[in-house]
Design a protein around this motif. Structure first.
Motif, PDB file in Angstrom:
ATOM      1  N   LEU A   1       1.961   9.708  -5.384  1.00  0.00           N
ATOM      2  CA  LEU A   1       2.357  10.929  -4.722  1.00  0.00           C
ATOM      3  C   LEU A   1       3.370  11.591  -5.627  1.00  0.00           C
ATOM      4  O   LEU A   1       3.677  12.817  -5.916  1.00  0.00           O
ATOM      5  CB  LEU A   1       2.523  10.906  -3.333  1.00  0.00           C
TER       6      LEU A   1
ATOM      7  N   SER B   1      -6.727   6.560  -5.459  1.00  0.00           N
ATOM      8  CA  SER B   1      -6.417   6.298  -4.129  1.00  0.00           C
ATOM      9  C   SER B   1      -7.393   7.035  -3.017  1.00  0.00           C
ATOM     10  O   SER B   1      -6.458   7.911  -2.534  1.00  0.00           O
ATOM     11  CB  SER B   1      -4.888   5.900  -3.780  1.00  0.00           C
TER      12      SER B   1
ATOM     13  N   ARG C   1       0.740  -1.319   0.080  1.00  0.00           N
ATOM     14  CA  ARG C   1       0.073   0.064   0.002  1.00  0.00           C
ATOM     15  C   ARG C   1       0.926   1.149   0.026  1.00  0.00           C
ATOM     16  O   ARG C   1       0.706   2.162  -0.843  1.00  0.00           O
ATOM     17  CB  ARG C   1      -1.211   0.023   1.116  1.00  0.00           C
ATOM     18  N   MET C   2       1.971   1.080   0.767  1.00  0.00           N
ATOM     19  CA  MET C   2       2.856   2.219   0.984  1.00  0.00           C
ATOM     20  C   MET C   2       3.586   2.676  -0.436  1.00  0.00           C
ATOM     21  O   MET C   2       3.703   3.839  -0.836  1.00  0.00           O
ATOM     22  CB  MET C   2       3.734   2.325   1.968  1.00  0.00           C
TER      23      MET C   2
ATOM     24  N   LEU D   1      -5.307  14.036   2.130  1.00  0.00           N
ATOM     25  CA  LEU D   1      -4.491  15.247   1.699  1.00  0.00           C
ATOM     26  C   LEU D   1      -5.561  16.205   2.120  1.00  0.00           C
ATOM     27  O   LEU D   1      -6.863  16.144   1.729  1.00  0.00           O
ATOM     28  CB  LEU D   1      -4.086  15.280   0.454  1.00  0.00           C
TER      29      LEU D   1
ATOM     30  N   ILE E   1      -5.444  12.340  -7.447  1.00  0.00           N
ATOM     31  CA  ILE E   1      -4.995  11.415  -6.197  1.00  0.00           C
ATOM     32  C   ILE E   1      -6.335  10.579  -5.860  1.00  0.00           C
ATOM     33  O   ILE E   1      -6.233   9.569  -5.403  1.00  0.00           O
ATOM     34  CB  ILE E   1      -4.299  12.185  -5.484  1.00  0.00           C
ATOM     35  N   ARG E   2      -7.211  11.466  -5.568  1.00  0.00           N
ATOM     36  CA  ARG E   2      -8.473  10.970  -5.051  1.00  0.00           C
ATOM     37  C   ARG E   2      -9.188   9.750  -5.792  1.00  0.00           C
ATOM     38  O   ARG E   2      -9.781   8.776  -5.210  1.00  0.00           O
ATOM     39  CB  ARG E   2      -9.623  12.195  -4.669  1.00  0.00           C
TER      40      ARG E   2
ATOM     41  N   GLU F   1       0.920   4.168  -2.903  1.00  0.00           N
ATOM     42  CA  GLU F   1       0.801   5.468  -2.247  1.00  0.00           C
ATOM     43  C   GLU F   1       1.941   6.311  -2.922  1.00  0.00           C
ATOM     44  O   GLU F   1       1.840   7.615  -3.483  1.00  0.00           O
ATOM     45  CB  GLU F   1       0.547   5.738  -0.978  1.00  0.00           C
ATOM     46  N   HIS F   2       3.263   6.026  -2.721  1.00  0.00           N
ATOM     47  CA  HIS F   2       4.471   6.652  -2.941  1.00  0.00           C
ATOM     48  C   HIS F   2       4.417   7.014  -4.454  1.00  0.00           C
ATOM     49  O   HIS F   2       4.760   8.110  -4.815  1.00  0.00           O
ATOM     50  CB  HIS F   2       5.732   5.685  -2.386  1.00  0.00           C
TER      51      HIS F   2
ATOM     52  N   GLU G   1      -7.895   6.662  -0.316  1.00  0.00           N
ATOM     53  CA  GLU G   1      -7.493   6.514   1.223  1.00  0.00           C
ATOM     54  C   GLU G   1      -6.277   7.367   1.322  1.00  0.00           C
ATOM     55  O   GLU G   1      -6.015   7.721   2.685  1.00  0.00           O
ATOM     56  CB  GLU G   1      -6.770   5.119   1.298  1.00  0.00           C
ATOM     57  N   ILE G   2      -5.660   8.013   0.436  1.00  0.00           N
ATOM     58  CA  ILE G   2      -4.709   8.953   0.429  1.00  0.00           C
ATOM     59  C   ILE G   2      -5.500  10.405   1.088  1.00  0.00           C
ATOM     60  O   ILE G   2      -6.240  10.892   0.439  1.00  0.00           O
ATOM     61  CB  ILE G   2      -3.899   9.435  -0.434  1.00  0.00           C
TER      62      ILE G   2
END
Length: 82
Positions: free
Chosen positions: A36, A60, A28-29, A65, A56-57, A32-33, A62-63
């Motif tokens: 981003l 994911s 997951r990280m 911001l 982004i939304r 997301e990395h 879940e991120i």
């Protein structure tokens, strides 16, 4: 002796479950990395922040911001709409 083996099996089960949790978190990280990093590149290249945030939304949700501040309308348009 049987109780000791059962205890070891429970411990092994817990360890394997934790390893799986860590693996999922790492995946997951990493995702997301990547998202981003791409967003940061898009912003540096001058892409609109609202569009980048929407991407982004979409990719994911879940991120988390912070929302971008509302666009500032020129004073003349405010007076004209009143």
């Amino acid at each position: 002796m049987t109780g000791e083996r059962e205890s070891e099996r429970r411990l092994l089960t817990e360890i394997l479950a934790r390893i799986e949790e860590l693996s999922e978190a790492r995946h997951r990280m990493a995702r997301e990395h990547r998202i981003l990093l791409h967003a940061a590149t898009e912003l540096r290249m001058g892409r609109d922040g609202d569009a980048v945030l929407a991407d982004i939304r979409e990719q994911s949700p879940e991120i988390a911001l912070g929302a971008l501040p509302a666009a500032v309308r020129p004073l003349g348009r405010i007076a004209a709409s009143a």
